[in-house]
Design a protein around this motif. Sequence first.
Motif, PDB file in Angstrom:
ATOM      1  N   ASP A 294      -8.096  10.558   4.096  1.00 15.51           N
ATOM      2  CA  ASP A 294      -7.949   9.346   3.279  1.00 15.51           C
ATOM      3  C   ASP A 294      -8.769   9.434   2.000  1.00 15.51           C
ATOM      4  OD1 ASP A 294      -7.893   8.995   6.219  1.00 15.51           O
ATOM      5  OD2 ASP A 294      -7.127   7.002   5.754  1.00 15.51           O
ATOM      6  N   VAL A 295      -9.916  10.132   2.062  1.00 14.37           N
ATOM      7  CA  VAL A 295     -10.794  10.197   0.886  1.00 14.37           C
ATOM      8  C   VAL A 295     -10.136  10.916  -0.277  1.00 14.37           C
ATOM      9  CG1 VAL A 295     -12.851  10.093   2.333  1.00 14.37           C
ATOM     10  CG2 VAL A 295     -11.938  12.324   1.661  1.00 14.37           C
ATOM     11  N   LEU A 296      -9.100  11.696  -0.014  1.00 10.75           N
ATOM     12  CA  LEU A 296      -8.416  12.381  -1.102  1.00 10.75           C
ATOM     13  C   LEU A 296      -7.838  11.397  -2.107  1.00 10.75           C
ATOM     14  CD1 LEU A 296      -6.579  15.131   0.983  1.00 10.75           C
ATOM     15  CD2 LEU A 296      -8.664  15.404  -0.391  1.00 10.75           C
ATOM     16  N   GLY A 297      -7.497  10.210  -1.632  1.00 13.24           N
ATOM     17  CA  GLY A 297      -6.970   9.192  -2.530  1.00 13.24           C
ATOM     18  C   GLY A 297      -8.000   8.659  -3.502  1.00 13.24           C
ATOM     19  N   GLN A 298      -9.287   8.986  -3.289  1.00 11.07           N
ATOM     20  CA  GLN A 298     -10.350   8.509  -4.159  1.00 11.07           C
ATOM     21  C   GLN A 298     -10.663   9.474  -5.300  1.00 11.07           C
ATOM     22  OE1 GLN A 298     -13.826   7.490  -1.813  1.00 11.07           O
ATOM     23  NE2 GLN A 298     -12.570   6.812  -0.083  1.00 11.07           N
ATOM     24  N   LEU A 299      -9.976  10.614  -5.365  1.00  7.10           N
ATOM     25  CA  LEU A 299     -10.273  11.651  -6.360  1.00  7.10           C
ATOM     26  C   LEU A 299      -9.220  11.630  -7.472  1.00  7.10           C
ATOM     27  CD1 LEU A 299     -11.093  14.576  -3.879  1.00  7.10           C
ATOM     28  CD2 LEU A 299     -12.619  12.784  -4.740  1.00  7.10           C
ATOM     29  N   PRO A 300      -9.506  10.981  -8.599  1.00 13.11           N
ATOM     30  CA  PRO A 300      -8.482  10.878  -9.648  1.00 13.11           C
ATOM     31  C   PRO A 300      -8.073  12.232 -10.219  1.00 13.11           C
ATOM     32  CG  PRO A 300     -10.624  10.082 -10.422  1.00 13.11           C
ATOM     33  CD  PRO A 300     -10.748  10.282  -8.952  1.00 13.11           C
ATOM     34  N   TRP A 301      -9.012  13.186 -10.316  1.00 18.88           N
ATOM     35  CA  TRP A 301      -8.673  14.488 -10.876  1.00 18.88           C
ATOM     36  C   TRP A 301      -7.761  15.286  -9.957  1.00 18.88           C
ATOM     37  CZ3 TRP A 301     -10.448  18.033  -7.432  1.00 18.88           C
ATOM     38  CH2 TRP A 301     -11.576  17.718  -6.678  1.00 18.88           C
ATOM     39  N   LEU A 302      -7.772  14.964  -8.675  1.00 27.52           N
ATOM     40  CA  LEU A 302      -6.917  15.674  -7.730  1.00 27.52           C
ATOM     41  C   LEU A 302      -5.448  15.329  -7.955  1.00 27.52           C
ATOM     42  CD1 LEU A 302      -7.698  16.312  -4.038  1.00 27.52           C
ATOM     43  CD2 LEU A 302      -5.541  15.240  -4.599  1.00 27.52           C
ATOM     44  N   GLN A 303      -5.183  14.118  -8.453  1.00 25.76           N
ATOM     45  CA  GLN A 303      -3.797  13.701  -8.655  1.00 25.76           C
ATOM     46  C   GLN A 303      -3.109  14.503  -9.761  1.00 25.76           C
ATOM     47  OE1 GLN A 303      -2.577  11.620  -6.443  1.00 25.76           O
ATOM     48  NE2 GLN A 303      -4.633  11.407  -5.523  1.00 25.76           N
ATOM     49  N   GLN A 304      -3.922  15.127 -10.629  1.00 27.45           N
ATOM     50  CA  GLN A 304      -3.355  15.923 -11.712  1.00 27.45           C
ATOM     51  C   GLN A 304      -3.231  17.399 -11.357  1.00 27.45           C
ATOM     52  OE1 GLN A 304      -2.393  13.993 -14.220  1.00 27.45           O
ATOM     53  NE2 GLN A 304      -3.335  12.288 -13.084  1.00 27.45           N
ATOM     54  N   ALA A 305      -3.694  17.776 -10.177  1.00 28.61           N
ATOM     55  CA  ALA A 305      -3.696  19.181  -9.772  1.00 28.61           C
ATOM     56  C   ALA A 305      -2.541  19.470  -8.820  1.00 28.61           C
ATOM     57  CB  ALA A 305      -5.026  19.524  -9.103  1.00 28.61           C
ATOM     58  N   ARG A 306      -2.321  20.749  -8.623  1.00 30.07           N
ATOM     59  CA  ARG A 306      -1.369  21.192  -7.606  1.00 30.07           C
ATOM     60  C   ARG A 306      -2.152  21.364  -6.311  1.00 30.07           C
ATOM     61  NH1 ARG A 306       0.388  26.375  -5.971  1.00 30.07           N
ATOM     62  NH2 ARG A 306       2.496  26.376  -5.085  1.00 30.07           N
ATOM     63  N   CYS A 307      -1.738  20.670  -5.264  1.00 30.92           N
ATOM     64  CA  CYS A 307      -2.509  20.617  -4.022  1.00 30.92           C
ATOM     65  C   CYS A 307      -1.794  21.372  -2.910  1.00 30.92           C
ATOM     66  CB  CYS A 307      -2.751  19.169  -3.606  1.00 30.92           C
ATOM     67  SG  CYS A 307      -3.692  18.235  -4.834  1.00 30.92           S
ATOM     68  N   ILE A 308      -2.558  22.190  -2.192  1.00 27.11           N
ATOM     69  CA  ILE A 308      -2.011  23.018  -1.113  1.00 27.11           C
ATOM     70  C   ILE A 308      -2.844  22.786   0.142  1.00 27.11           C
ATOM     71  CG2 ILE A 308      -1.442  25.350  -0.344  1.00 27.11           C
ATOM     72  CD1 ILE A 308      -2.196  24.964  -3.979  1.00 27.11           C
TER      73      ILE A 308
ATOM     74  N   ILE B  53      -1.208  12.129  -1.157  1.00 30.26           N
ATOM     75  CA  ILE B  53      -0.727  13.169  -2.075  1.00 30.26           C
ATOM     76  C   ILE B  53       0.702  13.514  -1.675  1.00 30.26           C
ATOM     77  CG2 ILE B  53      -1.267  15.396  -3.131  1.00 30.26           C
ATOM     78  CD1 ILE B  53      -4.000  15.255  -1.807  1.00 30.26           C
ATOM     79  N   PRO B  54       1.677  12.748  -2.129  1.00 34.53           N
ATOM     80  CA  PRO B  54       3.069  12.976  -1.682  1.00 34.53           C
ATOM     81  C   PRO B  54       3.579  14.381  -1.984  1.00 34.53           C
ATOM     82  CG  PRO B  54       2.843  10.837  -2.765  1.00 34.53           C
ATOM     83  CD  PRO B  54       1.554  11.564  -2.995  1.00 34.53           C
ATOM     84  N   SER B  55       3.061  15.015  -3.035  1.00 34.36           N
ATOM     85  CA  SER B  55       3.561  16.339  -3.433  1.00 34.36           C
ATOM     86  C   SER B  55       2.840  17.480  -2.733  1.00 34.36           C
ATOM     87  CB  SER B  55       3.401  16.508  -4.953  1.00 34.36           C
ATOM     88  OG  SER B  55       2.035  16.420  -5.319  1.00 34.36           O
ATOM     89  N   LEU B  56       2.022  17.185  -1.752  1.00 36.20           N
ATOM     90  CA  LEU B  56       1.203  18.189  -1.080  1.00 36.20           C
ATOM     91  C   LEU B  56       2.064  19.284  -0.457  1.00 36.20           C
ATOM     92  CD1 LEU B  56      -1.710  18.934  -0.194  1.00 36.20           C
ATOM     93  CD2 LEU B  56      -1.326  17.551   1.852  1.00 36.20           C
ATOM     94  N   LYS B  57       1.764  20.541  -0.823  1.00 32.30           N
ATOM     95  CA  LYS B  57       2.461  21.709  -0.263  1.00 32.30           C
ATOM     96  C   LYS B  57       1.636  22.294   0.881  1.00 32.30           C
ATOM     97  CE  LYS B  57       5.464  21.337  -3.612  1.00 32.30           C
ATOM     98  NZ  LYS B  57       6.823  20.796  -3.339  1.00 32.30           N
ATOM     99  N   THR B  58       2.251  23.209   1.621  1.00 31.49           N
ATOM    100  CA  THR B  58       1.526  23.885   2.704  1.00 31.49           C
ATOM    101  C   THR B  58       1.656  25.389   2.565  1.00 31.49           C
ATOM    102  OG1 THR B  58       3.439  23.874   4.197  1.00 31.49           O
ATOM    103  CG2 THR B  58       1.922  21.986   4.315  1.00 31.49           C
ATOM    104  N   VAL B  59       0.691  26.087   3.167  1.00 27.02           N
ATOM    105  CA  VAL B  59       0.786  27.543   3.325  1.00 27.02           C
ATOM    106  C   VAL B  59       0.387  27.871   4.756  1.00 27.02           C
ATOM    107  CG1 VAL B  59       0.347  28.145   0.915  1.00 27.02           C
ATOM    108  CG2 VAL B  59      -1.587  27.856   2.470  1.00 27.02           C
ATOM    109  N   LEU B  60       0.970  28.939   5.273  1.00 27.52           N
ATOM    110  CA  LEU B  60       0.585  29.503   6.568  1.00 27.52           C
ATOM    111  C   LEU B  60       0.688  28.497   7.712  1.00 27.52           C
ATOM    112  CD1 LEU B  60      -2.491  31.416   5.136  1.00 27.52           C
ATOM    113  CD2 LEU B  60      -0.398  32.495   6.001  1.00 27.52           C
ATOM    114  N   MET B  61       1.642  27.590   7.604  1.00 29.95           N
ATOM    115  CA  MET B  61       1.900  26.631   8.678  1.00 29.95           C
ATOM    116  C   MET B  61       3.382  26.662   9.022  1.00 29.95           C
ATOM    117  SD  MET B  61      -0.570  23.369   7.733  1.00 29.95           S
ATOM    118  CE  MET B  61      -0.255  22.581   9.318  1.00 29.95           C
ATOM    119  N   ASP B  62       3.910  27.853   9.216  1.00 26.59           N
ATOM    120  CA  ASP B  62       5.334  28.049   9.429  1.00 26.59           C
ATOM    121  C   ASP B  62       5.570  28.837  10.713  1.00 26.59           C
ATOM    122  OD1 ASP B  62       5.362  31.066   8.667  1.00 26.59           O
ATOM    123  OD2 ASP B  62       4.386  30.080   6.971  1.00 26.59           O
TER     124      ASP B  62
END
Length: 387
Positions: free
Chosen positions: A277-291, A311-320
Motif C-alpha cells: 500500500d505504501v507504494l501509493g505514497q511515492l509520487p516519483w514512482l508513478q512516473q517510472a516503469r515498475c516491475i 500501480i495499475p501498469s505494474l509488470k512482472t518478471v520471473l513469475m511465469d
Amino acid sequence: MKLPDDVRRFLARRFQSRHREWLLGDAGEGQWPLEVSLGMPTEQAALRQVDGVRVWASAWQDWQGVGTLSWCERRWKTLGSQRLPEKLALRNPEDVALWIGESARWGRAKSRYQTLTARWPALARQLPRYFEVLADYSDADFRRLAEMLDWISLNPNSNLYPRQIPVTGADSKWLDSRKGLISDLIATLQGDPTGERDFFRRCGLRAQPQLMRMRVLDPELRARLGGLGDVSAPCDEVASIGIRPQNVFIVENLQTGLAFDDLPGAVVIMRLGYAVDVLGQLPWLQQARCIYWGDIDTHGFAILNRARTYIPSLKTVLMDEFTLMSHRDLWVEEKDQHPSTELPLLTSTERTLYQAIKGNTCGQQVRLEQERIRWDVAWNVIQASNR
C-alpha cells in the motif's frame, strides 16, 4: 442409554458451546440445574438388549461423582419391577467443569472475570469472548494485561511509544501478540466498541514509523544523494527523495534485492510483503516503469494483485509457468495458501498460473521462492527488463 462416558462427552460439548454464556451469568439453555436424561428404554427396547440394559444400570449403580442421580421404578409385564437410572442433575457450571476435567480452567476464568468486572463493570459482556485469555493466561500475563488496561485508561492520549509504558514485562513481543485484545477492551471501556480499530490510535500511543528499504542502483542517482546507495527511511521521507528513477524493481525478499548489481536509471524496493500500500505514497514512482518480482506461490500473486491497486501498469518478471517448471527441483510446499479463488487484477496468464497452483495442478501446494531461482538466469532477465 447414556453411560457415564457418554454423559461426559455430552457435557464437554455443552461446556464448549455455552461456557461463555455461563461466565456471563446468562441462563443460556434455560435454568439450572442442568438435567441430563440418561435415555431410559421402554420395555420393548429393554427386551431387545437385556444385557445392554444390565450393563447400563450397573454402571450408574457403581457411579460416584458430582451431581444428583435420580432413579425410578419401572413395573414391566415381562421383566418385572426394575429400578433404573433416569436423569442426572447438575447444579451449576462448576459441576459441569468438574465432570469434564475443566475445573481449574473454569475456576481461573471465573475468578479473573470477577476481578476485571469489579474494576471495570463495562467489560462484563465483552470479557466472555476472551474465555481462553481468562482461563489460560499465566498469573504474570494476566497481571500485565490488567495493568496495561489500567494505565491506558488513565493515560488515553500519552503519545508514548509502547515500550515506554511503565508496565513490568510488557515488552514488544508480549504486546505485539495482544494488540487486538487490548484495543478491543479499551474500545469497550471508552464506550466506542465499533469505532477506531487501529491499536495505536485507539490507545493514544505513537507507532514506530514504517520504514522502506530501497537500494539506488544507478551511480548517477546515488551521486544526487551524496553517494548513498542503501536507504532505509520512513515512507514519507522516501516519498520526497530527490531522484527520479526510470525503472523501479519491487522484490518480495530482502536478499534478492541485495543481490542486484548496478543498473542504469534503476532502484529496487525490497521486502514490503503485503505492505505494498505504501507504494501509493511515492509520487516519483508513478512516473517510472515498475516491475514486480515475487515468489511463485499464491501469496506472491496476491501481493501482486494488491500492488496493482496502486500501480495499475505494474509488470512482472520471473513469475511465469516456464520459470516455475524449470526449477522443479527447488520447489517447496506453501503451507497456507491465500484464500481467494479470484484475484481480479492479474493478467489472464498470471491468473491461469495462480489457479493452477491454487488447484494443485502442478503439484501439492507448490512454491518457488524467488531467491532460489538460479541467479545467472534471474539476472539476465532483470537486465533485459531494465530497458
